[in-house]
Design a protein around this motif. Structure first.
Motif, mmCIF file in Angstrom:
data_model
loop_
_atom_site.group_PDB
_atom_site.id
_atom_site.type_symbol
_atom_site.label_atom_id
_atom_site.label_comp_id
_atom_site.label_asym_id
_atom_site.label_seq_id
_atom_site.Cartn_x
_atom_site.Cartn_y
_atom_site.Cartn_z
ATOM 1 N N LEU A 32 0.833 -1.210 0.000
ATOM 2 C CA LEU A 32 0.000 0.000 0.000
ATOM 3 C C LEU A 32 0.865 1.256 0.000
ATOM 4 O O LEU A 32 0.490 2.299 -0.561
ATOM 5 N N ASN A 35 1.917 3.562 -3.106
ATOM 6 C CA ASN A 35 1.096 4.649 -3.648
ATOM 7 C C ASN A 35 1.345 5.977 -2.924
ATOM 8 O O ASN A 35 0.657 6.968 -3.171
ATOM 9 N N SER A 36 2.316 5.993 -2.006
ATOM 10 C CA SER A 36 2.614 7.207 -1.244
ATOM 11 C C SER A 36 3.197 8.288 -2.168
ATOM 12 O O SER A 36 3.938 7.989 -3.101
ATOM 13 N N LEU A 42 8.491 5.743 -0.440
ATOM 14 C CA LEU A 42 8.537 4.899 -1.635
ATOM 15 C C LEU A 42 9.852 4.126 -1.700
ATOM 16 O O LEU A 42 9.868 2.918 -1.976
ATOM 17 N N GLU A 70 1.522 -3.241 -10.661
ATOM 18 C CA GLU A 70 1.098 -2.030 -11.381
ATOM 19 C C GLU A 70 1.692 -0.751 -10.782
ATOM 20 O O GLU A 70 2.244 0.079 -11.529
ATOM 21 N N PRO A 71 1.626 -0.506 -9.438
ATOM 22 C CA PRO A 71 2.256 0.706 -8.909
ATOM 23 C C PRO A 71 3.764 0.740 -9.136
ATOM 24 O O PRO A 71 4.348 1.809 -9.325
ATOM 25 N N LYS A 74 4.576 2.138 -12.505
ATOM 26 C CA LYS A 74 4.442 3.605 -12.545
ATOM 27 C C LYS A 74 5.674 4.287 -11.961
ATOM 28 O O LYS A 74 6.040 5.391 -12.367
ATOM 29 N N HIS A 78 9.447 7.627 -12.171
ATOM 30 C CA HIS A 78 9.436 8.575 -11.058
ATOM 31 C C HIS A 78 10.629 9.532 -11.161
ATOM 32 O O HIS A 78 11.702 9.172 -11.652
#
Length: 600
Positions: A32, A35-36, A42, A70-71, A74, A78
């Protein structure tokens, strides 16, 4: 001056959260955190997930189920370099899982991964980005994506990376991509061969091995072989072969050399520089079976070209092949037999094997391995075709008995090859008699009943060449060979039908056999074949006439006349036309007195 008053500390703003160190023992919580919006969280979450993923396949599957992939994809783009690096490391590890690979394809992340190969990125990112691509490139769809997103060029550039892991991952990915012809063409355009050859100097065997495997694939193309030659690739390969410490790479090096031998210009270069002699000596004297086997395969592959066969003969390649026939390894023996099968297309080679080679091949017909027996029979089939001297040499080496034994083999190829040799032998009358003494006609029953068209064709050919006298034909009939022979006349295969017609023509040489063939329906089948423009052949027409000319009462019944060459020696009668067998034909009940020639 007035007295200083101590300034009170200002209270912290109410809307600012105090720093918090988060510790969690639950992977779901850490997922979780991906998603920060905070870089530090991260980065730490990625570090924890990386360590978790390293522990095994079950953990990778768990991360997939928790939705971590998936995250992470992404985070590949970054802004923070550490976050981007850690995300790349995780995906490099996770991509070995098939389900993760599938999801990554669906998420279309290839361009983001390839972007991590940029020169300005740090080595650690290069390592895990190339690892991700190497894992994914094992599947066709991913290969296409890597190719379409321009992944080949940065991968080739990274072959010169100072980091061995980057080199290893890059060449592994290139090897997988090279299986596709479009990628091979692109590798040539990008001049990848010099960079791949440089990897042969690596101190890491796995990198050298992958480089050789890649060269083995791309040199299947003629243009790549020319590039290899122009970049002194043969010298690199020879250095590998001459280094005893690299004997675990010799097999792959020989595979590349096999491709080089298919290129005439490269072969001439190898021959002129003495490398070919060195290569043959190396193969002959090696104690490693795979090296000897691959050397023989290399000769086989190249020898399909007539000019190369000629050059091989000049270099006495045959001596090496005969030596390899004596190997203790079945794979090497098979490869040597196959090379001889191709080399004997050259008349000089065919003559060489007359004294050296044929006796050894006859011995291999008695091998415990059916594959070895099949390969030896193939070599003998090619050696004895249109060569009387080799036929006689095979018989003198006591080849008849083992060849007949192979007719009962479980391998169709072995049966067909042995039948070819025996058919070649049967062309010589003394050998034909010798074959009959070994009960060859009885041995033919199995091949005649085979479901394999090649075996059927060769068996019928054997009948045509061996059933040249009454005794042989009688033995064939008593063995039950006529029924399957007649059935072969109905074959849809042109060669089977042609050889069966030839065999029937030979078998119909006497009245007793002609009567039996007629009883089995051969005449009707031949008549039907001859009415067809596409199915008839010169043997079907000759067989039809031969059958009638040796069954004169039937011929007269059908045609109403006999020719001047139809001599009646026994009693003769015309039994008329059978209305059940010859529907639509006018019934003729004219009876001719027993023994009277109807031409009078």
């Amino acid at each position: 001056m007035g007295k200083k008053i101590k300034k009170e500390a200002e209270p912290p703003p109410k809307d600012v959260f105090d720093p918090l160190t988060i510790e969690s023992k639950k992977v779901a919580t850490v997922v979780l955190m991906l998603n920060s919006p905070e870089e530090e969280i991260l980065a730490k979450a990625c570090e924890a997930i990386y360590r978790f993923a390293l522990k095994g396949e079950e953990n990778k599957a768990t991360l997939l189920e928790l939705g971590a992939v998936e995250p992470l994809t992404k985070l590949l783009t970054h802004e923070d370099k550490i976050v981007r690096r850690n995300a790349t490391m995780i995906l490099g590890i996770l991509a070995s899982n098939n389900d993760v690979k599938k999801l990554l394809r669906e998420l279309d992340v290839m361009s983001s991964v390839i972007a991590q190969l940029a020169p300005e990125e740090e080595v650690l990112i290069h390592e895990f980005a190339t690892l991700c691509l190497a894992n994914m490139s094992a599947e066709y769809t991913s290969k296409v994506q890597i190719y379409e997103h321009g992944g080949l060029e940065p991968l080739i550039r990274l072959l010169a990376s100072p980091d061995p892991d980057v080199k290893k991952n890059s060449i592994e990915c290139i090897y997988n991509l090279a299986q596709d012809f479009q990628c091979r063409a692109m590798l040539q355009e990008l001049n990848a061969i010099p960079s791949i050859l440089d990897l042969l100097k690596s101190e890491y065997p796995i990198i050298q091995l992958l480089a050789l495997k890649t060269l083995g694939v791309i040199t299947n193309d003629k243009e790549a072989r020319a590039m290899l030659r122009d970049n002194q690739g043969v010298d690199h390969l020879i250095k590998v072969l001459e280094t005893k410490e690299l004997n675990d790479l010799h097999t792959e090096a020989l595979s590349v050399m096999a491709n080089c031998l298919e290129d005439m210009d490269t072969l001439v270069l190898i021959q002129q520089t003495g490398i070919l002699k060195k290569l043959l000596s190396f193969a002959e004297n090696s104690t490693i079976p795979d090296i000897q086997k691959n050397a023989a395969k290399a000769i086989t592959k190249a020898a399909y070209d007539p000019e190369i066969r000629k050059l091989f003969h000049e270099q006495e390649v045959e001596k090496c092949l005969v030596a390899l026939l004596g190997s203790e390894n079945d794979g090497t023996k098979i490869a040597a037999c196959q090379a001889i099968s191709v080399m004997c297309e050259n008349s000089g080679s065919k003559e060489f094997f007359n004294n050296q080679g044929i006796p050894q091949l006859i011995q291999l017909l008695k091998s415990d391995s059916e594959e070895v027996r099949e390969a030896a029979a193939l070599a003998l089939a090619n050696l004895t075709t249109c060569n009387t001297a080799n036929v006689i040499a095979a018989a003198e080496a006591d080849g008849i008995d083992p060849l007949i034994n192979i007719l009962s083999s479980n391998r169709d190829g072995a049966i067909a090859n042995a039948a070819t040799v025996l058919a070649n032998m049967a062309m010589q009358e003394p050998l034909r008699v010798k074959m009959q003494n070994h009960d060859v006609m009885h041995a033919l029953l199995g091949p005649l009943c085979s479901a394999n068209t090649v075996v059927q064709s060769k068996a019928a050919l054997m009948v045509a060449t061996t059933a040249c006298d009454v005794e042989a034909r009688t033995e064939l009939r008593n063995s039950g060979g006529l029924e399957p022979l007649v059935e072969l006349l109905c074959s849809k295969n042109d060669e089977v039908r042609r050889h069966a017609s030839w065999a029937v023509m030979v078998c119909a040489n006497d009245e007793l056999m002609a009567v039996e063939l007629f009883r089995l329906g051969a005449l009707d089948i031949l008549e039907e074949i001859n009415l067809s423009v596409s199915r008839k052949n010169k043997f079907s027409e000759a067989a039809y006439n031969k059958l009638l000319n040796n069954y004169l009462s039937l011929k007269y019944s059908l045609t109403g006349y006999l020719s001047s060459s139809n001599i009646i020696n026994d009693g003769f009668y015309d039994y008329g036309r059978d209305p059940e067998m010859y529907l639509g034909r006018e019934r003729d009940l004219m009876i001719i007195r027993l023994g009277e020639d109807p031409r009078r």
